[in-house]
Design a protein around this motif. Structure first.
Motif, PDB file in Angstrom:
ATOM      1  N   LEU A  17      65.826  33.234   5.759  1.00 55.66           N
ATOM      2  CA  LEU A  17      64.411  32.837   5.792  1.00 55.66           C
ATOM      3  C   LEU A  17      64.247  31.351   5.475  1.00 55.66           C
ATOM      4  CD1 LEU A  17      62.762  35.985   4.178  1.00 55.66           C
ATOM      5  CD2 LEU A  17      62.687  35.277   6.588  1.00 55.66           C
ATOM      6  N   LYS A  18      65.052  30.824   4.574  1.00 53.93           N
ATOM      7  CA  LYS A  18      64.995  29.389   4.283  1.00 53.93           C
ATOM      8  C   LYS A  18      65.469  28.598   5.503  1.00 53.93           C
ATOM      9  CE  LYS A  18      66.519  25.811   1.019  1.00 53.93           C
ATOM     10  NZ  LYS A  18      66.289  24.796   2.003  1.00 53.93           N
ATOM     11  N   TYR A  19      66.523  29.077   6.139  1.00 48.67           N
ATOM     12  CA  TYR A  19      67.068  28.415   7.328  1.00 48.67           C
ATOM     13  C   TYR A  19      66.023  28.346   8.437  1.00 48.67           C
ATOM     14  CZ  TYR A  19      69.775  28.012  11.674  1.00 48.67           C
ATOM     15  OH  TYR A  19      70.245  27.643  12.915  1.00 48.67           O
ATOM     16  N   VAL A  20      65.383  29.470   8.767  1.00 50.14           N
ATOM     17  CA  VAL A  20      64.411  29.457   9.872  1.00 50.14           C
ATOM     18  C   VAL A  20      63.167  28.651   9.503  1.00 50.14           C
ATOM     19  CG1 VAL A  20      65.217  31.567  10.977  1.00 50.14           C
ATOM     20  CG2 VAL A  20      63.404  31.718   9.251  1.00 50.14           C
ATOM     21  N   ASP A  21      62.850  28.617   8.208  1.00 48.34           N
ATOM     22  CA  ASP A  21      61.719  27.797   7.768  1.00 48.34           C
ATOM     23  C   ASP A  21      62.053  26.315   7.920  1.00 48.34           C
ATOM     24  OD1 ASP A  21      59.079  27.490   6.557  1.00 48.34           O
ATOM     25  OD2 ASP A  21      60.153  26.797   4.757  1.00 48.34           O
ATOM     26  N   ASP A  22      63.253  25.929   7.473  1.00 45.06           N
ATOM     27  CA  ASP A  22      63.684  24.530   7.598  1.00 45.06           C
ATOM     28  C   ASP A  22      63.756  24.099   9.067  1.00 45.06           C
ATOM     29  OD1 ASP A  22      63.916  24.439   4.847  1.00 45.06           O
ATOM     30  OD2 ASP A  22      66.116  24.537   4.825  1.00 45.06           O
ATOM     31  N   GLU A  23      64.201  25.012   9.911  1.00 45.75           N
ATOM     32  CA  GLU A  23      64.350  24.715  11.340  1.00 45.75           C
ATOM     33  C   GLU A  23      63.054  24.954  12.126  1.00 45.75           C
ATOM     34  OE1 GLU A  23      67.236  23.476  12.805  1.00 45.75           O
ATOM     35  OE2 GLU A  23      67.943  23.319  10.731  1.00 45.75           O
ATOM     36  N   GLN A  24      62.030  25.419  11.416  1.00 45.62           N
ATOM     37  CA  GLN A  24      60.726  25.738  12.024  1.00 45.62           C
ATOM     38  C   GLN A  24      60.897  26.662  13.229  1.00 45.62           C
ATOM     39  OE1 GLN A  24      58.821  21.921  12.699  1.00 45.62           O
ATOM     40  NE2 GLN A  24      58.254  21.758  10.548  1.00 45.62           N
ATOM     41  N   GLN A  25      61.648  27.732  12.988  1.00 47.02           N
ATOM     42  CA  GLN A  25      61.890  28.702  14.047  1.00 47.02           C
ATOM     43  C   GLN A  25      60.948  29.893  13.900  1.00 47.02           C
ATOM     44  OE1 GLN A  25      66.110  29.419  13.596  1.00 47.02           O
ATOM     45  NE2 GLN A  25      66.592  27.860  15.126  1.00 47.02           N
ATOM     46  N   CYS A  26      60.813  30.613  15.000  1.00 52.20           N
ATOM     47  CA  CYS A  26      59.894  31.730  15.094  1.00 52.20           C
ATOM     48  C   CYS A  26      60.693  32.961  15.537  1.00 52.20           C
ATOM     49  CB  CYS A  26      58.829  31.374  16.134  1.00 52.20           C
ATOM     50  SG  CYS A  26      57.512  32.573  16.243  1.00 52.20           S
ATOM     51  N   LYS A  31      64.223  36.396  20.211  1.00 50.47           N
ATOM     52  CA  LYS A  31      63.785  37.515  21.046  1.00 50.47           C
ATOM     53  C   LYS A  31      63.402  38.736  20.210  1.00 50.47           C
ATOM     54  CE  LYS A  31      66.293  35.930  25.110  1.00 50.47           C
ATOM     55  NZ  LYS A  31      66.191  34.573  24.753  1.00 50.47           N
ATOM     56  N   LEU A  32      62.858  38.450  19.031  1.00 50.51           N
ATOM     57  CA  LEU A  32      62.313  39.509  18.178  1.00 50.51           C
ATOM     58  C   LEU A  32      60.821  39.566  18.456  1.00 50.51           C
ATOM     59  CD1 LEU A  32      64.100  38.631  14.820  1.00 50.51           C
ATOM     60  CD2 LEU A  32      64.692  40.475  16.379  1.00 50.51           C
ATOM     61  N   THR A  33      60.294  40.733  18.519  1.00 54.60           N
ATOM     62  CA  THR A  33      58.869  40.851  18.846  1.00 54.60           C
ATOM     63  C   THR A  33      58.103  41.427  17.673  1.00 54.60           C
ATOM     64  OG1 THR A  33      59.357  42.965  19.886  1.00 54.60           O
ATOM     65  CG2 THR A  33      59.177  41.059  21.343  1.00 54.60           C
ATOM     66  N   PRO A  34      57.526  40.570  16.868  1.00 56.06           N
ATOM     67  CA  PRO A  34      56.687  41.068  15.776  1.00 56.06           C
ATOM     68  C   PRO A  34      55.373  41.598  16.351  1.00 56.06           C
ATOM     69  CG  PRO A  34      56.606  38.692  15.846  1.00 56.06           C
ATOM     70  CD  PRO A  34      57.605  39.134  16.903  1.00 56.06           C
ATOM     71  N   ASN A  35      54.627  42.286  15.535  1.00 56.33           N
ATOM     72  CA  ASN A  35      53.357  42.865  15.978  1.00 56.33           C
ATOM     73  C   ASN A  35      52.236  41.846  16.041  1.00 56.33           C
ATOM     74  OD1 ASN A  35      54.592  45.338  16.138  1.00 56.33           O
ATOM     75  ND2 ASN A  35      53.955  45.987  14.099  1.00 56.33           N
ATOM     76  N   THR A  36      52.526  40.614  15.685  1.00 61.23           N
ATOM     77  CA  THR A  36      51.494  39.576  15.700  1.00 61.23           C
ATOM     78  C   THR A  36      51.895  38.483  16.672  1.00 61.23           C
ATOM     79  OG1 THR A  36      52.564  38.404  13.898  1.00 61.23           O
ATOM     80  CG2 THR A  36      50.869  39.978  13.275  1.00 61.23           C
ATOM     81  N   ASP A  42      50.228  27.880  12.226  1.00 64.12           N
ATOM     82  CA  ASP A  42      49.922  29.047  11.396  1.00 64.12           C
ATOM     83  C   ASP A  42      50.227  28.729   9.931  1.00 64.12           C
ATOM     84  OD1 ASP A  42      48.916  30.849  13.188  1.00 64.12           O
ATOM     85  OD2 ASP A  42      50.839  31.813  13.606  1.00 64.12           O
ATOM     86  N   THR A  43      49.592  29.447   9.052  1.00 61.39           N
ATOM     87  CA  THR A  43      49.830  29.246   7.624  1.00 61.39           C
ATOM     88  C   THR A  43      51.223  29.736   7.268  1.00 61.39           C
ATOM     89  OG1 THR A  43      48.999  31.434   7.004  1.00 61.39           O
ATOM     90  CG2 THR A  43      47.367  29.627   7.128  1.00 61.39           C
ATOM     91  N   PRO A  44      51.812  29.174   6.209  1.00 64.51           N
ATOM     92  CA  PRO A  44      53.138  29.646   5.778  1.00 64.51           C
ATOM     93  C   PRO A  44      53.134  31.153   5.494  1.00 64.51           C
ATOM     94  CG  PRO A  44      52.607  27.595   4.661  1.00 64.51           C
ATOM     95  CD  PRO A  44      51.377  28.007   5.428  1.00 64.51           C
ATOM     96  N   GLN A  45      52.034  31.673   4.952  1.00 66.96           N
ATOM     97  CA  GLN A  45      51.951  33.108   4.658  1.00 66.96           C
ATOM     98  C   GLN A  45      51.994  33.932   5.948  1.00 66.96           C
ATOM     99  OE1 GLN A  45      52.103  34.729   1.594  1.00 66.96           O
ATOM    100  NE2 GLN A  45      52.377  36.469   2.965  1.00 66.96           N
ATOM    101  N   LYS A  46      51.281  33.481   6.966  1.00 67.14           N
ATOM    102  CA  LYS A  46      51.274  34.212   8.235  1.00 67.14           C
ATOM    103  C   LYS A  46      52.669  34.196   8.867  1.00 67.14           C
ATOM    104  CE  LYS A  46      48.824  35.009  12.517  1.00 67.14           C
ATOM    105  NZ  LYS A  46      47.884  34.561  13.502  1.00 67.14           N
ATOM    106  N   CYS A  47      53.350  33.051   8.805  1.00 67.82           N
ATOM    107  CA  CYS A  47      54.724  32.965   9.328  1.00 67.82           C
ATOM    108  C   CYS A  47      55.660  33.906   8.553  1.00 67.82           C
ATOM    109  CB  CYS A  47      55.248  31.536   9.259  1.00 67.82           C
ATOM    110  SG  CYS A  47      54.537  30.451  10.511  1.00 67.82           S
ATOM    111  N   SER A  48      55.513  33.927   7.245  1.00 71.66           N
ATOM    112  CA  SER A  48      56.336  34.789   6.405  1.00 71.66           C
ATOM    113  C   SER A  48      56.097  36.261   6.746  1.00 71.66           C
ATOM    114  CB  SER A  48      56.024  34.529   4.929  1.00 71.66           C
ATOM    115  OG  SER A  48      56.743  35.411   4.104  1.00 71.66           O
ATOM    116  N   ASP A  49      54.819  36.632   6.893  1.00 76.55           N
ATOM    117  CA  ASP A  49      54.492  38.014   7.263  1.00 76.55           C
ATOM    118  C   ASP A  49      55.077  38.363   8.624  1.00 76.55           C
ATOM    119  OD1 ASP A  49      53.092  38.204   4.901  1.00 76.55           O
ATOM    120  OD2 ASP A  49      51.100  37.988   5.827  1.00 76.55           O
TER     121      ASP A  49
END
Length: 161
Positions: A17-26, A31-36, A42-49
């Protein structure tokens, strides 16, 4: 770019999670499909969720032991030094008590006290001791009738080698 399967074997969840945050990845990048739906800004909380939803069911490397070792090492070193001091003090205490016992025997003193302390000589004796393991093996019914459980507080055992 490595796949989520490769990264999950190399990293613990918090590291990933730190890696994808540092790299600003989604999650979409893997190819993961979240429900949102993710939007730039987006807010850091929304990205985390979003990440937490997308990562459900993916097992990451367990680094609990590594984290424990890193966090506990300073405490373990202090405990080791305290144990060494305790062992030395205990040895010194035993020598002093043996010397007092020797003097009490020499002068036939069974008890002596003043305003600060009291010393009582306790002669050697024998004690009757029940071997519960043997009773349990030979007389399981008696053991079950006469034994009871009592709570034991959690603890740790620490040995200095």
């Amino acid at each position: 770019m490595k796949s989520i399967e490769e990264l999950s074997k190399e990293m613990a969840l918090d590291e990933f999670l730190k890696y994808v945050d540092d790299e600003q990845q989604c999650p979409d990048d893997y190819k993961l499909t979240p429900n949102t739906t993710c939007d730039d800004g987006d807010t850091p909380q929304k990205c985390s969720d979003c990440w937490n939803t997308a990562l459900k069911g993916i097992e990451f490397k367990n680094n609990s032991l590594e984290l424990f070792q890193k966090k506990a090492l300073p405490t373990l070193i202090k405990l080791q030094k305290a144990e060494e001091k305790y062992k030395k003090l205990n040895e010194d205490r035993k020598k002093l008590k043996d010397k007092l016992k020797e003097e009490m025997n020499r002068y036939n003193i069974n008890k002596w006290e003043n305003d600060e302390f009291s010393i009582t000589y306790i002669a050697a004796t024998e004690r009757s001791k029940l071997d519960s393991k043997e009773v349990k093996e030979k007389f399981p019914d008696v053991f079950n009738i006469c034994s009871h459980l009592s709570p034991v507080a959690e603890s740790i055992r620490f040995k200095v080698k």
